[in-house]
Design an enzyme around this catalytic site. Structure first.
Site, PDB file in Angstrom:
ATOM      1  N   GLY A   1       0.729  -1.261   0.166  1.00 38.53           N
ATOM      2  CA  GLY A   1      -0.017  -0.220   0.061  1.00 38.53           C
ATOM      3  C   GLY A   1       0.788   1.225  -0.051  1.00 38.53           C
TER       4      GLY A   1
ATOM      5  N   ASN B   1       1.384   2.999  -2.470  1.00 38.31           N
ATOM      6  CA  ASN B   1       0.798   3.964  -3.325  1.00 38.31           C
ATOM      7  C   ASN B   1      -0.283   4.576  -2.561  1.00 38.31           C
ATOM      8  OD1 ASN B   1       2.073   4.287  -6.381  1.00 38.31           O
ATOM      9  ND2 ASN B   1       2.309   2.163  -5.817  1.00 38.31           N
TER      10      ASN B   1
ATOM     11  N   ARG C   1     -15.363 -17.996  -8.968  1.00 33.38           N
ATOM     12  CA  ARG C   1     -15.120 -16.467  -9.102  1.00 33.38           C
ATOM     13  C   ARG C   1     -16.431 -15.511  -9.424  1.00 33.38           C
ATOM     14  NH1 ARG C   1      -9.810 -14.831  -8.245  1.00 33.38           N
ATOM     15  NH2 ARG C   1      -9.896 -12.698  -9.062  1.00 33.38           N
TER      16      ARG C   1
ATOM     17  N   ASN D   1      -5.716   2.645 -13.131  1.00 30.70           N
ATOM     18  CA  ASN D   1      -4.310   1.686 -12.671  1.00 30.70           C
ATOM     19  C   ASN D   1      -3.108   2.280 -12.685  1.00 30.70           C
ATOM     20  OD1 ASN D   1      -3.421  -1.032 -11.925  1.00 30.70           O
ATOM     21  ND2 ASN D   1      -2.961  -1.189 -13.887  1.00 30.70           N
TER      22      ASN D   1
ATOM     23  N   HIS E   1       0.683   0.986 -13.192  1.00 33.14           N
ATOM     24  CA  HIS E   1       1.627  -0.171 -13.379  1.00 33.14           C
ATOM     25  C   HIS E   1       3.096   0.283 -13.730  1.00 33.14           C
ATOM     26  CE1 HIS E   1       2.481  -4.052 -15.316  1.00 33.14           C
ATOM     27  NE2 HIS E   1       3.294  -3.294 -16.121  1.00 33.14           N
TER      28      HIS E   1
ATOM     29  N   ASP F   1      -3.875  -3.940 -19.073  1.00 33.53           N
ATOM     30  CA  ASP F   1      -2.981  -2.940 -19.304  1.00 33.53           C
ATOM     31  C   ASP F   1      -3.011  -2.392 -20.486  1.00 33.53           C
ATOM     32  OD1 ASP F   1      -1.983  -3.516 -16.491  1.00 33.53           O
ATOM     33  OD2 ASP F   1      -0.446  -4.663 -17.638  1.00 33.53           O
TER      34      ASP F   1
ATOM     35  N   GLN G   1      10.554   7.384  -7.799  1.00 36.92           N
ATOM     36  CA  GLN G   1      10.749   8.506  -8.902  1.00 36.92           C
ATOM     37  C   GLN G   1       9.546   8.699  -9.840  1.00 36.92           C
ATOM     38  OE1 GLN G   1      14.527   8.071 -10.836  1.00 36.92           O
ATOM     39  NE2 GLN G   1      15.835   8.175  -8.780  1.00 36.92           N
TER      40      GLN G   1
ATOM     41  N   GLU H   1       6.022   6.221  -9.642  1.00 36.81           N
ATOM     42  CA  GLU H   1       4.520   5.827  -9.250  1.00 36.81           C
ATOM     43  C   GLU H   1       3.926   6.743  -8.091  1.00 36.81           C
ATOM     44  OE1 GLU H   1       4.119   1.739  -8.442  1.00 36.81           O
ATOM     45  OE2 GLU H   1       5.925   1.215  -9.059  1.00 36.81           O
TER      46      GLU H   1
HETATM   47  C1  GAR Z   1       3.419  -1.258  -7.457  1.00 40.32           C
HETATM   48  O1  GAR Z   1       4.633  -1.198  -8.020  1.00 40.32           O
HETATM   49  C2  GAR Z   1       2.264  -1.092  -8.563  1.00 40.32           C
HETATM   50  O2  GAR Z   1       2.708  -0.418  -9.494  1.00 40.32           O
HETATM   51  C3  GAR Z   1       2.346  -2.829  -8.839  1.00 40.32           C
HETATM   52  O3  GAR Z   1       2.238  -3.420  -7.501  1.00 40.32           O
HETATM   53  C4  GAR Z   1       2.992  -2.508  -6.629  1.00 40.32           C
HETATM   54  C5  GAR Z   1       2.315  -2.203  -5.513  1.00 40.32           C
HETATM   55  O4  GAR Z   1       2.674  -1.791  -4.438  1.00 40.32           O
HETATM   56  N1  GAR Z   1       1.193  -3.111  -9.736  1.00 40.32           N
HETATM   57  C6  GAR Z   1       1.030  -3.938 -10.524  1.00 40.32           C
HETATM   58  O5  GAR Z   1       2.070  -4.241 -10.840  1.00 40.32           O
HETATM   59  C7  GAR Z   1      -0.264  -4.005 -11.478  1.00 40.32           C
HETATM   60  N2  GAR Z   1       0.076  -4.631 -12.739  1.00 40.32           N
HETATM   61  P1  GAR Z   1       2.189  -1.011  -3.189  1.00 40.32           P
HETATM   62  O6  GAR Z   1       1.184  -1.693  -2.638  1.00 40.32           O
HETATM   63  O7  GAR Z   1       3.392  -0.851  -2.396  1.00 40.32           O
HETATM   64  O8  GAR Z   1       1.607   0.332  -3.864  1.00 40.32           O
END
Ligand code: GAR
Length: 198
Positions: A12, A14, A66, A108, A110, A151, A179, A181
């Site tokens: 988490g 982000n 699902r 999203n 990525h 994506d 740098q 996300e």
């Molecule tokens: C992040 O690097 C995000 O970009 C990636 O998972 C990580 C989550 O980190 N997402 C993907 O790969 C989606 N395809 P976080 O839980 O510390 O934010």
């Protein structure tokens, strides 16, 4: 005020960048109505709790198939009545019904420069392992709208990050987060809150 739901699966960081962005004014006119995790042990839920934000776990493990999980996820999202759904490290395939209902309202983050190192199987640390295996000298992150594909939706923001000679996947992952996300995800939310689509 733009109401957002943040969907998470893991650490988490982000989500934290969004919480901090709202607190310090980098994200305007936005409030987090709730956080949804597919994993009850996700540290992201703790971050939500610490910030006084409602967090719920909707896990496939708690449903017989699902289809019923997908329904529960959509119901869980609907309850928060969001203007925007933010996938912040949410490692679940978004049900088609949700994409249809929230078209152009799901974004999203990525951890690569799409269309490199994306699609099925490219998530989390794997993305950085593949980038290092291929020997790219620049990678980065992308914020995009979510459509039916993996994506494949319209790109909102991208930020490049250098790959350095001694990088491990973990070191590179951290640099891409710091740098790229944690900067472009709050920025994209702010842009959308201000009515700028792309
Ligand atoms: C992040 O690097 C995000 O970009 C990636 O998972 C990580 C989550 O980190 N997402 C993907 O790969 C989606 N395809 P976080 O839980 O510390 O934010």
């Amino acid at each position: 005020m733009m109401n957002i739901v943040v969907c998470v699966s893991g650490g988490g960081t982000n989500l934290q960048a969004i919480i901090d962005g709202i607190a310090d004014g980098k994200i305007s006119n936005t409030s987090i109505a709730g956080v949804i995790s597919n994993n009850k042990d996700a540290y992201a839920l703790k971050r939500a709790e610490n910030a006084g934000i409602k967090g719920v776990c909707i896990s496939p493990k708690d449903y017989p198939d699902r289809e019923s999980f997908n329904e529960a996820l959509l119901e869980g999202v609907d309850k928060f009545n969001p203007d925007l759904i933010v996938l912040a490290g949410f490692l679940v395939n978004i049900p088609e019904a949700m994409v249809k209902k929230y078209r152009n309202k799901i974004i999203n983050i990525h951890p690569s420069l799409i269309p490199s190192f994306c699609g099925k199987g490219f998530y989390g640390l794997h993305v950085h392992e593949k980038a290092l295996e291929r020997g790219v000298k620049v990678t980065g992150a992308t914020v995009h709208y979510v459509d039916e594909g993996t994506d494949t939706g319209p790109i909102i923001l991208q930020e490049p990050v250098r790959v350095l000679p001694d990088d491990t996947p973990e070191v590179l992952q951290r640099r891409v987060m710091e740098q790229a996300e944690w900067i472009i995800l709050p920025k994209a939310i702010d842009m959308i809150a201000k009515g700028m689509n792309r």
